[in-house]
Design an enzyme around this catalytic site. Structure first.
Site, PDB file in Angstrom:
ATOM      1  N   GLN A   1      -9.318   1.078   0.501  1.00 56.00           N
ATOM      2  CA  GLN A   1      -9.683   1.717   1.764  1.00 56.00           C
ATOM      3  C   GLN A   1     -10.135   3.142   1.493  1.00 56.00           C
ATOM      4  OE1 GLN A   1      -5.915   0.897   3.777  1.00 56.00           O
ATOM      5  NE2 GLN A   1      -6.963  -0.573   5.135  1.00 56.00           N
TER       6      GLN A   1
ATOM      7  N   GLU B   1     -11.237   2.838   6.681  1.00 57.68           N
ATOM      8  CA  GLU B   1     -10.075   3.157   7.528  1.00 57.68           C
ATOM      9  C   GLU B   1     -10.061   4.656   7.835  1.00 57.68           C
ATOM     10  OE1 GLU B   1      -6.086   2.615   5.971  1.00 57.68           O
ATOM     11  OE2 GLU B   1      -5.549   1.518   7.774  1.00 57.68           O
TER      12      GLU B   1
ATOM     13  N   ASP C   1      -5.576   2.776  -1.098  1.00 54.82           N
ATOM     14  CA  ASP C   1      -6.223   3.585  -0.069  1.00 54.82           C
ATOM     15  C   ASP C   1      -6.494   4.947  -0.706  1.00 54.82           C
ATOM     16  OD1 ASP C   1      -5.669   4.034   3.474  1.00 54.82           O
ATOM     17  OD2 ASP C   1      -6.822   5.286   2.076  1.00 54.82           O
TER      18      ASP C   1
ATOM     19  N   GLU D   1       0.815  -1.210   0.000  1.00 56.29           N
ATOM     20  CA  GLU D   1       0.000   0.000   0.000  1.00 56.29           C
ATOM     21  C   GLU D   1       0.851   1.264   0.000  1.00 56.29           C
ATOM     22  OE1 GLU D   1      -1.861   1.060   3.670  1.00 56.29           O
ATOM     23  OE2 GLU D   1      -3.523   2.051   2.675  1.00 56.29           O
TER      24      GLU D   1
HETATM   25  O1  LIG Z   1      -2.290   3.849   7.327  1.00 64.09           O
HETATM   26  C1  LIG Z   1      -2.792   3.208   6.385  1.00 64.09           C
HETATM   27  O2  LIG Z   1      -3.547   3.677   5.514  1.00 64.09           O
HETATM   28  C2  LIG Z   1      -2.480   1.740   6.235  1.00 64.09           C
HETATM   29  O3  LIG Z   1      -3.628   1.087   5.714  1.00 64.09           O
HETATM   30  C3  LIG Z   1      -1.935   1.005   7.392  1.00 64.09           C
HETATM   31  O4  LIG Z   1      -2.355  -0.118   7.603  1.00 64.09           O
HETATM   32  C4  LIG Z   1      -0.815   1.504   8.231  1.00 64.09           C
HETATM   33  O5  LIG Z   1      -1.148   2.528   9.049  1.00 64.09           O
HETATM   34 MG   LIG Z   2      -4.726   2.377   4.447  1.00 61.14          MG
END
Ligand SMILES: O=C(O)[C@H](O)C(=O)CO
Ligand SMILES: [Mg+2]
Length: 258
Positions: free
Chosen positions: A204, A240, A178, A143
């Site tokens: 996300q 998230e 994300d 990510e």
């Molecule tokens: O912060 C994020 O967006 C990530 O998905 C994570 O898992 C680490 O903080």
């Molecule tokens: Mg994330």
């Protein structure tokens, strides 16, 4: 409408972690994700899932010493044995919890070590982890994270993540898109999503810039949710985000059946 998973690290923080499963189920969720489950007994977590008829769709590999500022081990030269142990621990949890995908954090490029050296270490470790997880049918997510939230983090752009994914060529290595980070770093969300859909294993959401519920800020989430449907995205969308107030009061954006 896409399938939404409650992020129990960020949401329902009005109650202790193990009580968040029931809170998410009561709010109508059928799936959850979280960052790091390792402070909880894995059998207790399995009971929390089964008693609340929830599935766990994602969690993270151990990130190193989080309190000391570490944000992942995969890109850190000299920490390879620790990284391999983190893969083994995450696998133990994932096999008990039935988790189909794990997110591996890259890490912060250390002072005095070149980014190319960290990138080389990262690719070797990611390839190892994907191979290990692949034996159990588990996917590995990488990510990109924005440098405002994590200064010095190795992986920032969707483009670089997809280039690494393609270079390593592991079928179970996917990109975690994300939208919060992608908007901050590069924008162009709908085109990036459309052009890379096959390589995206998890999505996300959160508002930008506040990282709250996806019903405010500069991202047009109704447009993106309709695009996900149009593209036939079959994965999960992890919520998230940091609730503005009481989690339940901020769920008005969710479709009735999550
Ligand atoms: O912060 C994020 O967006 C990530 O998905 C994570 O898992 C680490 O903080
Ligand atoms: Mg994330």
């Amino acid at each position: 409408m896409p399938k939404f998973a409650a992020n129990l690290t960020m949401m329902f923080n009005e109650v202790p972690f193990l009580q968040r499963f029931a809170a998410a189920a009561k709010a109508g969720f059928t799936a959850v994700e979280f960052l790091f489950p390792y402070e909880s007994d894995v059998q207790q977590l399995a009971r929390c899932l089964s008693e609340n008829h929830l599935q766990n769709v994602l969690f993270n590999l151990p990130p190193g010493d989080w309190l000391a500022g570490e944000r992942g081990l995969a890109a850190l030269p000299g920490r390879e044995e620790e990284f391999k142990a983190s893969v083994a621990l995450a696998l133990e949890y994932a096999r008990v919890l039935g988790t189909p995908r794990l997110h591996v954090m890259a890490g912060i490029v250390p002072d005095g070590i070149s980014r190319p050296h960290c990138l080389e270490t990262y690719c070797k470790n990611i390839d190892y982890a994907a191979k290990e997880l692949g034996q159990y049918g588990i996917d590995l997510m990488i990510e990109p994270i924005n440098p405002r939230d994590m200064p010095g983090y190795l992986l920032n752009s969707q483009a670089e993540a997809h280039a690494i994914r393609k270079m390593l060529g592991r079928d179970n290595l996917k990109v975690q898109m994300d939208f919060y980070h992608a908007q901050i770093v590069e924008g162009d969300l709908s085109t990036s999503l459309t052009n890379n859909l096959d390589g995206i294993g998890h999505i996300q959401i959160a508002s930008v810039p506040a990282r709250n519920e996806p019903d405010d800020g500069e991202i047009n989430y109704p447009y993106l949710f309709a695009l996900l449907d149009k593209l036939g995205y079959q994965g999960w969308v992890g919520c998230e985000y940091r609730p503005r107030g009481k989690t339940e009061d901020g769920l008005g954006w969710l479709p009735k059946s999550v």
